[in-house]
Design an enzyme around this catalytic site. Structure first.
Site, PDB file in Angstrom:
ATOM      1  N   TRP A  40       0.857  -1.199   0.000  1.00 14.46           N
ATOM      2  CA  TRP A  40       0.000   0.000   0.000  1.00 14.46           C
ATOM      3  C   TRP A  40       0.887   1.241   0.000  1.00 14.46           C
ATOM      4  O   TRP A  40       1.958   1.252   0.636  1.00 14.46           O
ATOM      5  CB  TRP A  40      -0.880   0.015   1.248  1.00 14.46           C
ATOM      6  CG  TRP A  40      -2.273  -0.476   1.036  1.00 14.46           C
ATOM      7  CD1 TRP A  40      -3.397   0.271   0.873  1.00 14.46           C
ATOM      8  CD2 TRP A  40      -2.710  -1.850   0.983  1.00 14.46           C
ATOM      9  NE1 TRP A  40      -4.494  -0.544   0.719  1.00 14.46           N
ATOM     10  CE2 TRP A  40      -4.098  -1.850   0.773  1.00 14.46           C
ATOM     11  CE3 TRP A  40      -2.053  -3.087   1.069  1.00 14.46           C
ATOM     12  CZ2 TRP A  40      -4.849  -3.018   0.656  1.00 14.46           C
ATOM     13  CZ3 TRP A  40      -2.787  -4.244   0.956  1.00 14.46           C
ATOM     14  CH2 TRP A  40      -4.175  -4.205   0.754  1.00 14.46           C
ATOM     15  N   TRP A  43       0.620   4.724   1.167  1.00 14.88           N
ATOM     16  CA  TRP A  43       1.060   5.530   2.330  1.00 14.88           C
ATOM     17  C   TRP A  43       1.555   4.636   3.454  1.00 14.88           C
ATOM     18  O   TRP A  43       2.408   5.051   4.251  1.00 14.88           O
ATOM     19  CB  TRP A  43       0.054   6.608   2.731  1.00 14.88           C
ATOM     20  CG  TRP A  43      -1.262   6.264   3.373  1.00 14.88           C
ATOM     21  CD1 TRP A  43      -2.036   5.196   3.139  1.00 14.88           C
ATOM     22  CD2 TRP A  43      -1.957   7.075   4.348  1.00 14.88           C
ATOM     23  NE1 TRP A  43      -3.185   5.270   3.884  1.00 14.88           N
ATOM     24  CE2 TRP A  43      -3.170   6.415   4.637  1.00 14.88           C
ATOM     25  CE3 TRP A  43      -1.700   8.276   4.980  1.00 14.88           C
ATOM     26  CZ2 TRP A  43      -4.108   6.919   5.547  1.00 14.88           C
ATOM     27  CZ3 TRP A  43      -2.636   8.786   5.891  1.00 14.88           C
ATOM     28  CH2 TRP A  43      -3.812   8.118   6.166  1.00 14.88           C
ATOM     29  N   ASP A  44       1.082   3.384   3.492  1.00 11.22           N
ATOM     30  CA  ASP A  44       1.665   2.442   4.449  1.00 11.22           C
ATOM     31  C   ASP A  44       3.162   2.318   4.188  1.00 11.22           C
ATOM     32  O   ASP A  44       3.985   2.342   5.119  1.00 11.22           O
ATOM     33  CB  ASP A  44       1.026   1.044   4.309  1.00 11.22           C
ATOM     34  CG  ASP A  44      -0.455   1.050   4.632  1.00 11.22           C
ATOM     35  OD1 ASP A  44      -1.215   1.722   3.923  1.00 11.22           O
ATOM     36  OD2 ASP A  44      -0.851   0.368   5.604  1.00 11.22           O
ATOM     37  N   TYR A  71      -7.045 -10.998  -1.637  1.00 12.10           N
ATOM     38  CA  TYR A  71      -7.427  -9.645  -1.206  1.00 12.10           C
ATOM     39  C   TYR A  71      -8.565  -9.203  -2.112  1.00 12.10           C
ATOM     40  O   TYR A  71      -8.522  -9.407  -3.324  1.00 12.10           O
ATOM     41  CB  TYR A  71      -6.264  -8.646  -1.311  1.00 12.10           C
ATOM     42  CG  TYR A  71      -6.719  -7.259  -0.893  1.00 12.10           C
ATOM     43  CD1 TYR A  71      -6.915  -6.971   0.456  1.00 12.10           C
ATOM     44  CD2 TYR A  71      -7.035  -6.296  -1.841  1.00 12.10           C
ATOM     45  CE1 TYR A  71      -7.409  -5.737   0.846  1.00 12.10           C
ATOM     46  CE2 TYR A  71      -7.530  -5.055  -1.456  1.00 12.10           C
ATOM     47  CZ  TYR A  71      -7.713  -4.784  -0.110  1.00 12.10           C
ATOM     48  OH  TYR A  71      -8.217  -3.567   0.276  1.00 12.10           O
ATOM     49  N   GLN A 119      -3.146   7.689  -2.520  1.00 18.19           N
ATOM     50  CA  GLN A 119      -3.288   7.950  -1.073  1.00 18.19           C
ATOM     51  C   GLN A 119      -2.398   9.130  -0.672  1.00 18.19           C
ATOM     52  O   GLN A 119      -1.546   9.564  -1.454  1.00 18.19           O
ATOM     53  CB  GLN A 119      -2.868   6.698  -0.289  1.00 18.19           C
ATOM     54  CG  GLN A 119      -3.866   5.554  -0.381  1.00 18.19           C
ATOM     55  CD  GLN A 119      -3.472   4.374   0.490  1.00 18.19           C
ATOM     56  OE1 GLN A 119      -2.304   4.010   0.534  1.00 18.19           O
ATOM     57  NE2 GLN A 119      -4.440   3.757   1.153  1.00 18.19           N
ATOM     58  N   ASP A 129     -11.015   5.370   4.532  1.00 14.59           N
ATOM     59  CA  ASP A 129     -12.155   4.666   3.946  1.00 14.59           C
ATOM     60  C   ASP A 129     -13.565   5.073   4.402  1.00 14.59           C
ATOM     61  O   ASP A 129     -14.290   5.705   3.681  1.00 14.59           O
ATOM     62  CB  ASP A 129     -11.991   3.168   4.179  1.00 14.59           C
ATOM     63  CG  ASP A 129     -10.645   2.649   3.691  1.00 14.59           C
ATOM     64  OD1 ASP A 129      -9.674   3.408   3.671  1.00 14.59           O
ATOM     65  OD2 ASP A 129     -10.571   1.478   3.339  1.00 14.59           O
ATOM     66  N   TRP A 163     -12.608   4.036  10.706  1.00 13.29           N
ATOM     67  CA  TRP A 163     -12.266   5.460  10.734  1.00 13.29           C
ATOM     68  C   TRP A 163     -13.368   6.323  11.349  1.00 13.29           C
ATOM     69  O   TRP A 163     -13.373   7.537  11.186  1.00 13.29           O
ATOM     70  CB  TRP A 163     -11.952   5.941   9.313  1.00 13.29           C
ATOM     71  CG  TRP A 163     -10.648   5.390   8.807  1.00 13.29           C
ATOM     72  CD1 TRP A 163     -10.469   4.263   8.055  1.00 13.29           C
ATOM     73  CD2 TRP A 163      -9.328   5.924   9.038  1.00 13.29           C
ATOM     74  NE1 TRP A 163      -9.133   4.065   7.799  1.00 13.29           N
ATOM     75  CE2 TRP A 163      -8.404   5.067   8.388  1.00 13.29           C
ATOM     76  CE3 TRP A 163      -8.835   7.033   9.729  1.00 13.29           C
ATOM     77  CZ2 TRP A 163      -7.028   5.290   8.396  1.00 13.29           C
ATOM     78  CZ3 TRP A 163      -7.463   7.252   9.736  1.00 13.29           C
ATOM     79  CH2 TRP A 163      -6.583   6.384   9.077  1.00 13.29           C
ATOM     80  N   GLU A 215      -3.825  -2.178  14.427  1.00 14.24           N
ATOM     81  CA  GLU A 215      -4.084  -1.194  13.362  1.00 14.24           C
ATOM     82  C   GLU A 215      -4.695   0.084  13.951  1.00 14.24           C
ATOM     83  O   GLU A 215      -4.324   1.193  13.576  1.00 14.24           O
ATOM     84  CB  GLU A 215      -5.043  -1.852  12.359  1.00 14.24           C
ATOM     85  CG  GLU A 215      -5.298  -1.096  11.087  1.00 14.24           C
ATOM     86  CD  GLU A 215      -6.277  -1.845  10.190  1.00 14.24           C
ATOM     87  OE1 GLU A 215      -6.766  -2.937  10.569  1.00 14.24           O
ATOM     88  OE2 GLU A 215      -6.568  -1.325   9.091  1.00 14.24           O
ATOM     89  N   GLN A 274       0.268  -4.798  12.464  1.00 13.12           N
ATOM     90  CA  GLN A 274       0.127  -3.864  11.333  1.00 13.12           C
ATOM     91  C   GLN A 274       1.469  -3.159  11.164  1.00 13.12           C
ATOM     92  O   GLN A 274       1.995  -2.544  12.093  1.00 13.12           O
ATOM     93  CB  GLN A 274      -0.997  -2.868  11.658  1.00 13.12           C
ATOM     94  CG  GLN A 274      -1.264  -1.825  10.612  1.00 13.12           C
ATOM     95  CD  GLN A 274      -2.195  -2.296   9.501  1.00 13.12           C
ATOM     96  OE1 GLN A 274      -2.787  -3.377   9.589  1.00 13.12           O
ATOM     97  NE2 GLN A 274      -2.321  -1.500   8.447  1.00 13.12           N
TER      98      GLN A 274
END
Ligand code: 2M8
Length: 446
Positions: A39, A41-42, A88, A115, A178, A372, A416, A431
């Protein structure tokens, strides 16, 4: 529990083990099972964590991600590096896009959205942590990455801001946070969302579907993917057709901070005068754009729904965009800090730790365990901590670092996100970005 010298050494080892276990060879899975690909920004946060262990490995993280950069400059939100057998949903077939990283190389399958651009903050941290002996090699690799990051920012400052407002337009809730309530009204306008049959994997993998977005949300997320795909991911066409166009103040504030980080690296990277001038222009325009969305009496900064022509007035972490952008204006800082300390946010006496929540408990839509819509996210607090440090609020930033580490240490295994009142660890364990920011916080303790 609080982080003492003994516990901090142990915590560092445990955090490092999470990154090593999730390391897939030059890139890192966002989490072992729920997010088994790369991912965007991860990866940036993960690179910050790696920088404390091995700056060369940290650079690979960014290099592998940037290898999937689109010709437009966009850095896709997922690179499906885990391969076709890795479960996924939605996988590459829903997006139908790929890039060829170099002539003759195998194509990389990606998504078609992006992102927040944390990557320049990661590159700056890598350089800050580079041991003297490794500087020549790291500088050479940094110089190769730098123009790619300038192009990435150029895409956001132009393709995603045709109005020249200084604010980035996002096309999908998956462009960061999200199921934030910030998107509820825009999603509700999509009356018929028939994306076709699909089977979600996330709810089963987590074991607690109530933490995840609802099927109502997923119908709309997937329908929007179809719309973007039908637009050929062309920005002008998306602007003409899409019902979901949001001037996202949080995303925009990260771009401001990232432009400043690239300017900090300009000499090391040997940046030319044109790029320096562009970065400065985007930075100043970004700050002006955020100021235009700032409401001094309440201290709130608000998103704007372009399609509906309406303000999105909600108390969420994004309300602090001027702080995330390190806005130098003292009046804005005071108003934002008052809001941060108020009972709507960190001053709520019910909170286990006075950390920034994804959504204020004072909002009717607040849900303490749902993704979120209420929980505390370590990476968001890391961004706030960085801003407070850079703005010179030493006591505040030190307190935030201590509380964030206490939260991570108290329960769970690098969760997370966390329930704000009880501190219960939620979401995926182990995470990667939680482990990564832990390493950076521990590094700051000296
Ligand atoms: C979450 O998003 C993914 C979709 O991209 C998901 O829910 O399946 C978000 O928290 C996002 O910001 C994050 O990058 C991703 C991986 O950690 O998970």
């Amino acid at each position: 529990m609080s982080v003492t010298d003994d516990t901090s050494a142990l915590l560092r080892d445990r955090a490092a083990a999470v990154l090593r276990d999730n390391d897939a060879g030059g890139w890192t899975k966002a989490s072992p099972h729920l997010y088994p690909h790369q991912w965007s920004w991860d990866s940036a946060f993960i690179a910050i964590g790696w920088a404390h262990l091995d700056v060369r490995r940290a650079l690979s993280e960014l290099e592998q991600l940037l290898a999937a950069q689109w010709p437009s400059g966009m850095v896709p939100h997922i690179v499906f590096r885990g391969g076709p057998g890795v479960p996924y949903f939605p996988g590459p077939e829903w997006w139908n896009c790929s890039v060829t990283p170099a002539p003759g190389a195998a194509p990389l399958r990606t998504t078609g959205i992006c992102q927040p651009p944390v990557h320049a903050l990661a590159l700056r941290r890598i350089w800050q942590l580079t041991p003297a002996g490794q500087q020549p090699e790291v500088r050479a690799r940094l110089r190769a990455l730098y123009p790619k990051l300038v192009n990435w920012h150029r895409y956001l400052a132009t393709g995603r801001d045709p109005e020249g407002s200084g604010l980035v337009t996002t096309y999908h809730p998956w462009e960061g946070t999200d199921n934030s309530p910030r998107w509820d009204r825009a999603l509700a306008r999509i009356e018929v969302a028939g994306p076709g049959p699909y089977t979600r994997l996330d709810a089963d993998q987590l074991g607690d579907p109530s933490q995840r977005p609802t099927d109502w949300d997923y119908d709309r997320y997937l329908w929007l993917v179809g719309e973007l795909r039908d637009c050929g991911y062309d920005d002008a066409e998306i602007y003409r057709r899409s019902p979901f166009l949001i001037k996202d103040v949080f995303f925009s504030s990260v771009l401001v901070a990232a432009n400043a980080a690239l300017l900090d690296l300009a000499d090391v990277a040997g940046a030319d005068a044109d790029d320096r001038a562009d970065l400065l222009r985007w930075l100043e325009r970004g700050r002006d754009g955020l100021t235009a969305r700032f409401d001094p009496p309440s201290g709130l900064c608000t998103d704007f729904d372009v399609r509906a022509g309406e303000e999105i007035r909600l108390r969420t972490f994004a309300s602090f965009a001027p702080l995330f952008a390190r806005t130098p204006d003292a009046g804005q800082q005071d108003a934002q800090l008052r809001l941060l300390d108020s009972a709507d946010f960190c001053g709520d006496p019910q909170l286990r730790w006075p950390l920034l929540l994804s959504t204020s408990p004072a909002e009717p839509v607040f849900e303490p365990r749902t993704y979120w819509r209420g929980p505390v996210w370590p990476i968001i607090n890391w961004l706030l901590w960085q801003s407070l440090s850079e703005l010179g609020y030493r006591d505040r930033s030190a307190g935030l670092c201590r509380d964030a580490l206490d939260q991570i240490t108290a329960k769970g295994d690098f969760a997370e996100y966390f329930e704000p009142m009880t501190g219960e660890p939620l979401g995926s364990p182990r995470q990667s970005w939680t482990a990564a920011v832990t390493l950076d916080w521990l590094g700051s303790l000296g």
